[in-house]
Design an enzyme around this catalytic site. Structure first.
Site, PDB file in Angstrom:
ATOM      1  N   TYR B  83      53.670  36.538  34.661  1.00  0.00           N
ATOM      2  CA  TYR B  83      54.069  35.884  33.417  1.00  0.00           C
ATOM      3  C   TYR B  83      55.340  35.086  33.685  1.00  0.00           C
ATOM      4  CZ  TYR B  83      53.605  35.589  28.326  1.00  0.00           C
ATOM      5  OH  TYR B  83      53.372  35.152  27.047  1.00  0.00           O
ATOM      6  N   ARG B 207      26.591  37.387  24.684  1.00  0.00           N
ATOM      7  CA  ARG B 207      26.651  38.708  25.314  1.00  0.00           C
ATOM      8  C   ARG B 207      25.843  39.673  24.464  1.00  0.00           C
ATOM      9  NH1 ARG B 207      32.442  41.121  23.151  1.00  0.00           N
ATOM     10  NH2 ARG B 207      32.172  40.276  21.068  1.00  0.00           N
ATOM     11  N   LYS B 357      42.471  47.074  20.802  1.00  0.00           N
ATOM     12  CA  LYS B 357      43.834  47.038  21.349  1.00  0.00           C
ATOM     13  C   LYS B 357      44.443  48.443  21.279  1.00  0.00           C
ATOM     14  CE  LYS B 357      46.603  43.548  20.444  1.00  0.00           C
ATOM     15  NZ  LYS B 357      46.805  42.965  21.801  1.00  0.00           N
TER      16      LYS B 357
END
Lengths: 362, 362
Positions: B83, B207, B357
């Site tokens: 990052y 998918r 998450k």
């Protein structure tokens, strides 16, 4: 399909056949010789010069005797039928040019016989000897400017000026970067940047004569000129020396030369695309957008001309022509007599080697 | 390299060893358990949980007992060292989260014991049980909001809201288009658009389960959801039905899905890139810039937070949490006890199949 002449007020008018009877009391243009095309296709196959009958002037009309008009690449694309906005066929070629006022409608007040004028915004059909259009179309220009510059001031120099002004607020000492720097727009950008105290970083193709091209651009005020192969380095910014990282870049090529412009740009910089000479798309990494905060935009003069920003353009054109007049702004043009239009067209099509932009002299 | 504990005021302070002697008169944090990494690399290899000694509070400091903090993809990228902006190692993981005020420095006036707070702008090191930072870092939030939403409100929902607000002025009835629509930012965009009366066109991957994903997004308020293969048509705009062409698009994928967003955009539209899940660049034709007048921009919350625009963010966060509170805004999260951090990390790394998450509950 046969070429349909435009409505000919005073002789024959599809809108109002009665106009014929008023002809003898009206102002009428001379007959015009025009480069027309009746279908889209290769310009050297589909264009021909024909005679058009006289046109009656309505009260706000002006008849302009054309003096000069260029063959721009976009004119060629319109004839080929590949340009997104183009007149319906049959059509007369050309989009900009300069002429002298030959006759005035009875209600025209702002312009006089003998004035030199350009269509502004530019409009279709400048490749003909006489044009009749409303007074509002015409912008009076300074006769001291050589006609080849007045004839070509809109499509290339105005593009360069607007692109320098419209996207990023630059101050003296800032830098810009561009590819295709030997193009007329490229040469204009170099000179207009120099006049503003803005440094220019220029990218040109590798080719025979690239050293001469570099010297020529430096003579116009380019701060740095690199060939593409010189930029095959890990970090192009190491080549900047004392120049600041540019906040604004111009792309008229696409493909790798567009990526080279992006590599030079500073954090938060903007690249403006105005051409695609390489016929290759522009490829950008995700991180260029997210972490480098680059913005990619496009510029199209014809679109601008349809917006309210167009109103500043006449002032800008006067400014550009004043720069030509005082010798601080120039670019290469080649004048060709109208009778040799076919030669000029072949040159513009690249069939006869490298030539400057062709300007038809009527 | 051994992990160097942060300066520990009251016990040992490299900046001022004399603080030691004032320790007994000072407020001191409890010892903290923290997820640290001493070098960059695969997060499941380089992170470990260690004990950090207590920290003395300076007069403007606040000690916050962390309640919850998510594992965001950017947290993983920071640990991996990929990052662009990341804390120097050794470092504590995490960038956002929520906690309860445990202790106050003597000069703190605006916040009280027991208040729930989030770091705003977010800041490094939220994966630990106690954090001591200056009062100005902390923003008090409504305790009625479930902690997992307060812990995650900044990185994803605020990104969605700012992207809807910062680039194009939209009015009810306008449309947006996005790829990666099943992501949390994607889900937030759908809901925030719906609340504003803005229609959303959503693109998802082909998918197993894509029909269920479509239904789920439509349940959130998506107007249209297409898989990429459905968009393999000559003109995607034929699929719009009554929806207007979108003026704004969002890209978090790159490659072909980015091109699909561009295809939907209307003349003069803007695409904002905020992620690159496909790890492929964005490819754009020259004519998209010139004739379609598209603009391509990027969004990076961390950059925004360093600008003066950050000042509006706390107001926006309160707004987003109020939407959560009244039930009009939600997204899927999975709470995991801190003792099972390694499991949460493996799930976040995608090693254990598909999971929502992960939010660490301290």
């Amino acid at each position: 399909m046969a070429f349909r002449a435009p409505p000919l007020n005073g002789f024959y008018c599809r809108r109002n056949p009665m106009v014929f009877f008023r002809a003898f009391a009206s102002v009428v243009s001379p007959p015009s010789k025009a480069v027309v095309y009746e279908r889209h296709g290769p310009p050297d196959e589909v264009t021909r010069v024909i005679d058009l009958p006289p046109v009656e002037l309505k009260e706000h009309d002006i008849c302009v005797k054309m003096l000069a008009a260029p063959i721009n690449p976009s004119d060629i694309n319109r004839i080929e039928g590949v340009y997104p906005v183009r007149p319906p066929v049959p059509a007369i070629g050309g989009y900009e040019g300069v002429g002298e006022i030959q006759a005035l409608g009875s209600a025209v007040r702002g312009l006089s016989l003998g004035d030199w004028v350009i269509p502004s915004p530019p409009s279709f059909g400048t490749w003909q000897t006489y044009i009749v259009k409303e007074e509002s179309v015409w912008h009076k220009i300074d006769k001291d400017v050589p006609m080849e510059f007045s004839a070509t001031v809109t499509v290339n120099p105005l593009t360069a000026l607007r692109m320098l002004e419209d996207f990023v607020k630059l101050v003296p000492g800032d830098a810009i970067v561009q590819n295709g720097a030997t193009s007329i727009v490229g040469q204009c950008i170099i000179q207009l940047a120099r006049i503003r105290g803005i440094r220019s970083i220029n990218i040109i193709r590798d080719r025979v004569g690239s050293e001469e091209a570099k010297e020529k651009l430096k003579g116009l005020g380019a701060d740095e000129v690199f060939t593409e192969s010189q930029l095959e380095v890990k970090n192009v910014k190491d080549l900047l020396g004392v120049l600041p990282e540019p906040a604004l870049g111009f792309n008229c090529v696409g493909g790798n030369p567009a990526s080279l412009v992006l590599k030079f740009l500073r954090q938060g910089g903007t690249m403006v695309t105005y051409g695609g000479m390489a016929k290759k798309p522009i490829t950008v990494s995700t991180s260029s957008f997210i972490f480098k905060d680059l913005a990619l935009r496009g510029f199209w003069l014809q679109k601008l001309m349809s917006t309210e920003n167009a109103k500043d353009c006449r002032v800008m054109i006067d400014y550009l022509l004043s720069l030509v007049c005082d010798g601080s702004f120039k670019y290469e043009l080649e004048m060709v007599p109208f009778k040799d239009f076919n030669v000029a067209l072949d040159r513009a099509l690249g069939k006869l080697g490298s030539h400057p932009k062709q300007v038809i002299k009527f």
